[in-house]
Design a protein around this motif. Structure first.
Motif, PDB file in Angstrom:
ATOM      1  N   ALA A  48       6.123  52.639   4.559  1.00 27.73           N
ATOM      2  CA  ALA A  48       5.915  51.055   5.595  1.00 27.73           C
ATOM      3  C   ALA A  48       4.549  51.204   6.233  1.00 27.73           C
ATOM      4  CB  ALA A  48       7.025  50.976   6.971  1.00 27.73           C
ATOM      5  N   LEU A 108       2.702  49.685  10.106  1.00 29.89           N
ATOM      6  CA  LEU A 108       3.530  48.251  10.791  1.00 29.89           C
ATOM      7  C   LEU A 108       2.261  48.270  11.694  1.00 29.89           C
ATOM      8  CD1 LEU A 108       5.600  51.819  12.010  1.00 29.89           C
ATOM      9  CD2 LEU A 108       7.130  49.383  10.744  1.00 29.89           C
ATOM     10  N   SER A 128       1.281  59.606   9.407  1.00 31.69           N
ATOM     11  CA  SER A 128       0.455  58.204   9.335  1.00 31.69           C
ATOM     12  C   SER A 128      -0.389  58.051   9.572  1.00 31.69           C
ATOM     13  CB  SER A 128       1.278  57.931  11.383  1.00 31.69           C
ATOM     14  OG  SER A 128       0.076  58.965  11.883  1.00 31.69           O
ATOM     15  N   ALA A 171      10.361  55.885   6.399  1.00 31.67           N
ATOM     16  CA  ALA A 171      11.355  54.085   6.127  1.00 31.67           C
ATOM     17  C   ALA A 171      12.053  54.053   6.306  1.00 31.67           C
ATOM     18  CB  ALA A 171      10.038  53.317   6.816  1.00 31.67           C
ATOM     19  N   GLU A 220      15.512  50.632  10.286  1.00 29.96           N
ATOM     20  CA  GLU A 220      15.385  49.878  11.166  1.00 29.96           C
ATOM     21  C   GLU A 220      14.786  51.215  12.493  1.00 29.96           C
ATOM     22  OE1 GLU A 220      13.543  46.911  12.930  1.00 29.96           O
ATOM     23  OE2 GLU A 220      14.202  46.955  10.992  1.00 29.96           O
ATOM     24  N   GLU A 265      14.101  53.914  12.725  1.00 28.42           N
ATOM     25  CA  GLU A 265      13.304  55.205  12.543  1.00 28.42           C
ATOM     26  C   GLU A 265      11.685  53.869  12.781  1.00 28.42           C
ATOM     27  OE1 GLU A 265      12.491  58.033  11.417  1.00 28.42           O
ATOM     28  OE2 GLU A 265      14.974  58.346  12.182  1.00 28.42           O
ATOM     29  N   LEU A 266      11.814  53.171  11.904  1.00 31.06           N
ATOM     30  CA  LEU A 266      10.610  51.915  12.371  1.00 31.06           C
ATOM     31  C   LEU A 266      10.040  51.493  13.691  1.00 31.06           C
ATOM     32  CD1 LEU A 266      10.811  49.155  10.170  1.00 31.06           C
ATOM     33  CD2 LEU A 266       9.903  51.234   9.715  1.00 31.06           C
ATOM     34  N   GLU A 267      11.117  51.843  14.332  1.00 28.87           N
ATOM     35  CA  GLU A 267      11.043  51.494  15.789  1.00 28.87           C
ATOM     36  C   GLU A 267      10.883  52.849  15.664  1.00 28.87           C
ATOM     37  OE1 GLU A 267      11.196  48.974  17.935  1.00 28.87           O
ATOM     38  OE2 GLU A 267      11.381  48.100  16.392  1.00 28.87           O
ATOM     39  N   ARG A 278       7.013  53.137  16.007  1.00 28.51           N
ATOM     40  CA  ARG A 278       5.756  51.923  16.862  1.00 28.51           C
ATOM     41  C   ARG A 278       6.574  52.447  17.871  1.00 28.51           C
ATOM     42  NH1 ARG A 278       8.870  48.097  14.541  1.00 28.51           N
ATOM     43  NH2 ARG A 278       7.497  46.848  12.939  1.00 28.51           N
TER      44      ARG A 278
END
Length: 185
Positions: free
Chosen positions: A82, A84, A109, A128, A131, A133-135, A138
């Motif tokens: 993903a 971000l 990353s 990703a 949600e 894992e995305l948080e 971040r």
């Protein structure tokens, strides 16, 4: 700047002679006069405790990310990726640059772009899966920014970080507090 350009000139020629040094100084002066650099913000405050904290956590983050990346590579299916958008909290260009270099150094990353005016960093992350894992991704970027600013930032940088929720992610729409949105199992 002229000294650095002179050293580079001598290295490019490969021999240390008086003619190469004099020519290097002349070329350095000409380059600095014709192509002046904009003023560079060099206000950095070295905080020994913050530097140690940054270094230790950075090494641990690199080890954990390497382990996670190996798990993705050797896993039964390719990992989901993903991009971000993470809004940084420190307004300093120097802290934004240092954070982006640190984020890019962590395996799994990569910084794709940094929008200087808004302080937004666009980061490509592997893994990703959902949600959560995305948080987590971040949150890790914001925690890294927090450690960079607390290790190298000026008082104004630290104050801006604290004003925008410098707990490593509380201002980024997470659940707040020191634990962040992602809890380890």
């Amino acid at each position: 700047m002229v000294l650095g350009l002179t050293v580079l000139w001598v290295l490019l020629w490969g021999t240390l002679t008086a003619a190469n040094v004099v020519t290097g100084v002349v070329v350095g002066v000409v380059v600095c006069v014709i192509f002046p650099l904009p003023p560079i913000e060099t206000q950095v405050r070295l905080r020994p405790v913050g530097i140690v904290r940054f270094t230790v956590r950075f090494v641990l983050d690199m080890a954990a990310s390497s382990w996670r990346l190996n798990r993705y590579i050797l896993g039964p299916r390719p990992p989901l990726c993903a991009v971000l958008a993470v809004r940084m909290r420190s307004p300093s260009d120097l802290m934004l640059t240092a954070t982006s270099v640190a984020v890019a150094a962590v395996p799994g990353s990569n910084v794709l772009d940094v929008h200087r005016a808004s302080g937004t960093m666009y980061v490509h992350v592997m893994g990703a899966e959902g949600e959560a894992e995305l948080e987590r991704a971040r949150y890790e970027v914001l925690r890294l920014e927090d450690r960079v600013v607390r290790a190298f930032g000026t008082r104004a940088d630290v104050a801006a970080l604290d004003a925008r929720g410098g707990n490593g992610g509380a201002a980024a729409g997470s659940s707040g507090g020191r634990g962040g949105p992602w809890k380890r199992p």
